[in-house]
Design an enzyme around this catalytic site. Sequence first.
Site, short mmCIF file in Angstrom:
data_model
loop_
_atom_site.label_atom_id
_atom_site.label_comp_id
_atom_site.label_asym_id
_atom_site.label_seq_id
_atom_site.Cartn_x
_atom_site.Cartn_y
_atom_site.Cartn_z
CE1 TYR A 127 -3.63 2.57 0.62
CE2 TYR A 127 -2.33 3.31 2.49
CZ TYR A 127 -3.38 3.50 1.61
OH TYR A 127 -4.17 4.61 1.73
CE LYS A 187 1.06 4.88 8.41
NZ LYS A 187 1.09 4.13 7.18
CG ASP A 203 5.77 3.85 0.87
OD1 ASP A 203 6.04 4.50 1.90
OD2 ASP A 203 4.60 3.66 0.46
C1 LIG Z 1 0.50 4.68 5.83
C2 LIG Z 1 1.22 4.46 4.57
C3 LIG Z 1 1.09 5.32 3.47
C4 LIG Z 1 0.08 6.43 3.44
O1 LIG Z 1 0.33 7.41 4.39
P1 LIG Z 1 -0.89 8.40 4.81
O2 LIG Z 1 -0.25 9.34 5.77
O3 LIG Z 1 -1.93 7.52 5.41
O4 LIG Z 1 -1.35 9.07 3.58
C5 LIG Z 1 1.89 5.10 2.38
N1 LIG Z 1 2.77 4.08 2.34
C6 LIG Z 1 2.93 3.24 3.37
C7 LIG Z 1 3.94 2.15 3.28
C8 LIG Z 1 2.14 3.37 4.51
O5 LIG Z 1 2.28 2.50 5.51
#
Ligand SMILES: *Cc1c(COP(=O)(O)O)cnc(C)c1O
Length: 429
Positions: free
Chosen positions: A144, A266, A238
Amino acid sequence: MQFKKSEKLYNQGLVNLVGAVNSPVRAFASVGGNPLFIKKAKGSKIIDVDNNEYVDLVLSYGPMILGHRHKKVQKAIKKSLKNGYTFGASTENEIILAKIVCDAFPGMDKVRFVSSGTEAVLSALRLARAFTGHDKIIKFAGCYHGHSDALLVAAGSGLATLSIPGSKGVPNDAVKNTLIAEYNNLASVQKHIDENKDIAAIIIEPVGGNMGVVIPQNNFLKELKSLCETNGILLIADEVMTGFRSKFGGAQELFDVQADITCLGKVIGGGFPVGAYGARNEIMEMVSPLGAMYQAGTLSGNPIAMASGIATLTELKKQDPYAEFNSNAEKIEGFLLYSAKKYNVDLTVNRFGSMINPFFTNEVVTDFTLAQTSDTEKFGIFFWEMIHNGVFLPPSQFEAWFLSSALSDEDMSIVEIAIEKAMEKVSGI
Ligand SMILES: *Cc1c(COP(=O)(O)O)cnc(C)c1O
């Protein structure tokens, strides 16, 4: 345990909010029942509006790595609040946080702060396309990367391996340049490279966290990086979830792999909306105002969020809780496997640093297809029994549990007892 006030708020929330939540992962769709409403949190604990107290293994899906309302973070936020909330102009704290981030990730000379992980990733893709002049990207089934159009394909849904949008409202055109490969399967990546000349980037969660925890096997990340180098493709890590969580320098430090572009989020906001993307100078100089790739944000680098991020990362570096994370995760794995054996429940546990979760399956889980062999009905029962025994978990089989450095021995005992009871309940169905 009663949830009367939560239920009342849930019903009120349904009127003017969608499903009474502002993010679908907070709905309890896959575990049944209604979502809990939270009143407050402190340290390792979170308390709902009915005054039920839980050991928090959600931590707002990762950010609260020091636990809730850490003294030093709270102090920094209060101090920053006194000076104003947002200025539409630069502040010194942006420079300070940028240095902390760039020092932690050697692949980043420069960084751009944004307001969410989604924004970081969609900007990183635009940057990779601007830099290479190519349009196509490869992503992995089950990873994701936020909710931007081009990445809502096989994003932890059942649509793995097909380039079909994972959401209504995403035009086919928006995903036609998104190629899907299998996690831990280099041949599936090589095939796309053989068949497509114009690939800008390969994007990956260096440790999968959004299909449950899935760990890169053998030299998967290193081999990906070398495939990228050979073929003029950029590797985008990511690390929105893994950055500063598994190790200060993220999964890239642990696996000794350097991506071309890194996405963060995060933890770096310490609970406030912050995302970031960064790369070496040559790439970042494409970004406006230095270059021709446009990306902007009214609240980007927000002063309160920067203060929270600096205080969180500074304290995290000082605490260096990573060895303790490992040993606590190992203990939780032990509780899970012990009680699964005792009650004869099929279980696999994956963990990586302070991320851990069980799958109710016999399979070794190394990709999204194998993650989906988990019996999610069992997870639903397990989830509710954990709640009733004072442990707050993400309401989905396919989310990682997170550990904070505020977790005490007493909290660990609560988790141990809850797991044993929850497993017993699972075995009864
Ligand atoms: C949480 C997450 C996102 C999205 O971040 P948001 O702040 O919710 O938009 C993207 N990539 C990874 C790997 C994530 O865990």
